[in-house]
Design an enzyme around this catalytic site. Structure first.
Site, PDB file in Angstrom:
ATOM      1  N   GLU A 172       1.069  -1.867   0.389  1.00  0.00           N
ATOM      2  CA  GLU A 172       0.267   0.132   0.152  1.00  0.00           C
ATOM      3  C   GLU A 172       0.995   0.879   0.092  1.00  0.00           C
ATOM      4  OE1 GLU A 172      -3.140  -0.252   3.328  1.00  0.00           O
ATOM      5  OE2 GLU A 172      -3.736  -2.614   2.762  1.00  0.00           O
ATOM      6  N   ASN A 218       2.088  -5.220  -3.564  1.00  0.00           N
ATOM      7  CA  ASN A 218       0.447  -5.682  -3.031  1.00  0.00           C
ATOM      8  C   ASN A 218      -0.004  -3.851  -2.545  1.00  0.00           C
ATOM      9  OD1 ASN A 218      -1.335  -7.355  -2.056  1.00  0.00           O
ATOM     10  ND2 ASN A 218      -1.171  -7.041   0.237  1.00  0.00           N
ATOM     11  N   HIS A 254     -10.379  -6.732  -1.428  1.00  0.00           N
ATOM     12  CA  HIS A 254     -11.743  -5.988  -0.484  1.00  0.00           C
ATOM     13  C   HIS A 254     -12.696  -5.890  -1.017  1.00  0.00           C
ATOM     14  CE1 HIS A 254      -8.747  -7.192   2.935  1.00  0.00           C
ATOM     15  NE2 HIS A 254      -8.264  -6.194   2.579  1.00  0.00           N
ATOM     16  N   GLU A 284      -6.118 -10.600  -0.667  1.00  0.00           N
ATOM     17  CA  GLU A 284      -6.555 -10.758   0.622  1.00  0.00           C
ATOM     18  C   GLU A 284      -8.246 -10.335   0.248  1.00  0.00           C
ATOM     19  OE1 GLU A 284      -4.914  -6.992   2.811  1.00  0.00           O
ATOM     20  OE2 GLU A 284      -3.291  -7.444   2.557  1.00  0.00           O
ATOM     21  N   ASP A 286     -12.085 -10.283   0.205  1.00  0.00           N
ATOM     22  CA  ASP A 286     -13.151 -10.562   1.456  1.00  0.00           C
ATOM     23  C   ASP A 286     -14.550  -9.855   0.180  1.00  0.00           C
ATOM     24  OD1 ASP A 286     -12.132  -9.516   3.860  1.00  0.00           O
ATOM     25  OD2 ASP A 286     -12.174  -8.217   2.026  1.00  0.00           O
TER      26      ASP A 286
HETATM   27  O1  G3I Z   1      -2.637 -10.067  18.301  1.00  0.00           O
HETATM   28  C1  G3I Z   1      -2.715  -8.767  19.238  1.00  0.00           C
HETATM   29  C2  G3I Z   1      -3.049  -9.068  21.066  1.00  0.00           C
HETATM   30  O2  G3I Z   1      -1.981  -9.862  21.217  1.00  0.00           O
HETATM   31  C3  G3I Z   1      -3.716  -7.942  21.879  1.00  0.00           C
HETATM   32  O3  G3I Z   1      -4.282  -8.118  23.529  1.00  0.00           O
HETATM   33  C4  G3I Z   1      -4.750  -6.964  20.655  1.00  0.00           C
HETATM   34  C5  G3I Z   1      -5.114  -6.005  21.549  1.00  0.00           C
HETATM   35  O4  G3I Z   1      -3.627  -5.009  21.086  1.00  0.00           O
HETATM   36  O5  G3I Z   1      -4.325  -7.109  19.546  1.00  0.00           O
HETATM   37  C6  G3I Z   1      -3.804  -7.767  18.863  1.00  0.00           C
HETATM   38  O6  G3I Z   1      -2.906  -7.319  17.710  1.00  0.00           O
HETATM   39  C7  G3I Z   1      -3.867  -6.859  16.799  1.00  0.00           C
HETATM   40  C8  G3I Z   1      -3.648  -8.095  15.670  1.00  0.00           C
HETATM   41  O7  G3I Z   1      -4.869  -7.674  14.596  1.00  0.00           O
HETATM   42  C9  G3I Z   1      -4.530  -9.327  15.791  1.00  0.00           C
HETATM   43  O8  G3I Z   1      -6.095  -9.307  15.937  1.00  0.00           O
HETATM   44  C10 G3I Z   1      -3.487  -5.635  16.272  1.00  0.00           C
HETATM   45  O9  G3I Z   1      -3.541  -5.038  17.376  1.00  0.00           O
HETATM   46  C11 G3I Z   1      -4.365  -5.139  15.153  1.00  0.00           C
HETATM   47  O10 G3I Z   1      -3.624  -3.641  14.849  1.00  0.00           O
HETATM   48  C12 G3I Z   1      -4.513  -6.363  13.975  1.00  0.00           C
HETATM   49  O11 G3I Z   1      -5.239  -5.412  12.662  1.00  0.00           O
HETATM   50  C13 G3I Z   1      -4.467  -6.017  11.934  1.00  0.00           C
HETATM   51  C14 G3I Z   1      -4.290  -4.662  10.560  1.00  0.00           C
HETATM   52  O12 G3I Z   1      -3.969  -5.345   8.899  1.00  0.00           O
HETATM   53  C15 G3I Z   1      -2.834  -4.254  11.143  1.00  0.00           C
HETATM   54  O13 G3I Z   1      -2.021  -5.384  11.257  1.00  0.00           O
HETATM   55  C16 G3I Z   1      -6.366  -6.858  11.095  1.00  0.00           C
HETATM   56  O14 G3I Z   1      -6.057  -7.838  12.199  1.00  0.00           O
HETATM   57  C17 G3I Z   1      -5.653  -7.426   9.770  1.00  0.00           C
HETATM   58  O15 G3I Z   1      -7.128  -7.948   8.982  1.00  0.00           O
HETATM   59  C18 G3I Z   1      -5.963  -6.156   8.890  1.00  0.00           C
HETATM   60  O16 G3I Z   1      -5.158  -6.388   7.729  1.00  0.00           O
HETATM   61  C19 G3I Z   1      -4.505  -5.825   6.423  1.00  0.00           C
HETATM   62  C20 G3I Z   1      -3.400  -6.426   5.938  1.00  0.00           C
HETATM   63  O17 G3I Z   1      -2.180  -6.339   6.218  1.00  0.00           O
HETATM   64  C21 G3I Z   1      -2.862  -4.849   4.390  1.00  0.00           C
HETATM   65  N1  G3I Z   1      -4.341  -4.710   3.672  1.00  0.00           N
HETATM   66  C22 G3I Z   1      -5.126  -4.281   4.336  1.00  0.00           C
HETATM   67  C23 G3I Z   1      -5.681  -5.283   5.654  1.00  0.00           C
HETATM   68  C24 G3I Z   1      -6.670  -4.766   6.731  1.00  0.00           C
HETATM   69  O18 G3I Z   1      -6.100  -3.517   7.094  1.00  0.00           O
END
Ligand code: G3I
Length: 367
Positions: A172, A218, A254, A284, A286
């Site tokens: 991105e 990506n 998406h 990715e 959905d």
């Molecule tokens: O695993 C930790 C947990 O231990 C902790 O207690 C909790 C609260 O802080 O956070 C958890 O981590 C979270 C993680 O997802 C796993 O659930 C992060 O805070 C959260 O920021 C993270 O969000 C991910 C996001 O990218 C940012 O990295 C989403 O799951 C994920 O679906 C999203 O995916 C992105 C792709 O990488 C790039 N393209 C867009 C897509 C959607 O935004």
């Protein structure tokens, strides 16, 4: 000691080390994992998606989280249907290197081990992304960030060298249409501190760290025809012309079930990227349905048709090597948090195969 000083000292020390494992030949045709015995949740009773994908010469994947793999139903359905895995979170910069030099590979290692035990390929996601960068990176000077970028990529890619089919090297980097100015690149820390050349640097560092892995750019919102799609095309064409080691483009997909982008436009875009000598993948996917008219059955059928048409575009494109979903069960989807309750994936919350699953199956089987 400031973050920058830590980075410099660690990078100098790390410069001597290099984790090396044997490279792997990923050019061979995808192999579907052996089907697990039909037991457990409903999703383990329908024919394996991965076998149908392999019949079309494709990988079919899903993003997973290590913490979910301990749930038997989740592991059973994922293990049966997919031949490719992306870590939704655990291989990004923030969870892997929260502090300079303090690497935590545990989450990614768990996902890679799960995949390798089932003959699945692994997609590394994502080495450079403004959406998951620790705060200390945003405080660095240009020389310090250049060292930190080299140290991060060399260490992370080196850790899983020979075990990753493809890396999302940069994610991105292009601005959305409403924000795009000049070169169209997003004004992230990497851009502001290192200039637009950071993309080429990242790809060259990744190639040096693992000569076997496919190196991918990506992005989202650039799947069919449009200005951002054109900017992705121009960006990767420019990188190729500079001799940057980029092998492919990930189209995130998406989308919702409104029918945009059309499969015809996705096919057209895939073909023009392929003609640059690149592979493409749907990275990715959905398909949101909540905003669409009609009752549940009507919306599920439309969702099925969208999955079938878009996956069909990948099946028809020789240079499209994989379709990856962003999750696989409606029980766990980032969409619910981001857009509100929706059912964007192909297994429902009880792991029953939805019409969308059969849409993908029919696409891979060219039915
Ligand atoms: O695993 C930790 C947990 O231990 C902790 O207690 C909790 C609260 O802080 O956070 C958890 O981590 C979270 C993680 O997802 C796993 O659930 C992060 O805070 C959260 O920021 C993270 O969000 C991910 C996001 O990218 C940012 O990295 C989403 O799951 C994920 O679906 C999203 O995916 C992105 C792709 O990488 C790039 N393209 C867009 C897509 C959607 O935004």
């Amino acid at each position: 000691m400031t973050a920058g000083q830590r980075v410099r000292s660690l990078a100098l020390a790390a410069a001597a080390g290099l984790v090396a494992c044997g490279g792997g030949d990923f050019a061979t045709a995808p192999t579907a994992p052996t089907a697990t015995p039909a037991a457990g949740p409903p999703g383990t009773e329908v024919e394996p998606l991965a076998a149908a994908a392999a019949g079309a010469g494709k990988l079919v994947g899903a993003a997973v989280q290590a913490s979910y793999l301990g749930q038997a139903d989740y592991a059973a359905v994922f293990g049966r249907h997919f031949s490719y895995v992306t870590a939704e979170w655990e291989m990004k910069w923030l969870p892997v290197q929260r502090q300079p030099g303090a690497f935590d590979f545990s989450g990614g290692d768990r996902i890679v081990a799960f995949a390798e035990a089932r003959g699945m390929r692994v997609k590394g996601h994502a080495l450079v992304w403004h959406g998951s960068t620790p705060d200390w990176v945003n405080t660095l000077t240009a020389p310090e960030l250049r060292i930190a970028l080299e140290d991060h990529i060399r260490t992370v890619v080196g850790h899983w060298r020979g075990r990753v089919h493809a890396w999302d090297v940069v994610n991105e980097a292009l601005a959305d249409d409403r924000e795009a100015t000049g070169d169209g690149l997003r004004r992230t820390t990497f851009y502001e501190t290192l200039g637009p050349g950071y993309l080429a640097e990242a790809f060259r560092l990744a190639r040096r760290a693992d000569p076997e892995a496919l190196l991918i750019y990506n992005d989202y919102g650039a799947e069919g025809r449009g200005r951002k799609s054109d900017r992705v095309y121009e960006l990767v064409m420019g990188l190729r012309e500079q001799g940057v080691p980029i092998d492919g483009v990930g189209l995130q997909m998406h989308i919702d079930s409104s029918g945009s982008p059309t499969a015809a436009d996705v096919a057209w875009n895939m073909r023009r990227l392929a003609e640059l000598g690149l592979v493409v993948n749907i990275s990715e996917m959905d398909v949101r349905t909540a905003s669409q008219p009609g009752d549940t059955a009507t919306r599920s059928e439309r969702q099925k048709q969208v999955y079938k048409a878009i996956v069909g575009a990948c099946v028809a494109e020789p240079r499209c090597d994989a379709v990856t979903l962003w999750g696989f069960t409606d029980k766990f989807s980032w969409i619910d948090k981001q857009f509100g309750a929706d059912d964007p994936l192909v297994f429902d919350e009880s792991y029953r195969a939805k019409p969308a699953f059969f849409g993908m199956l029919e696409a891979f089987q060219r039915r």
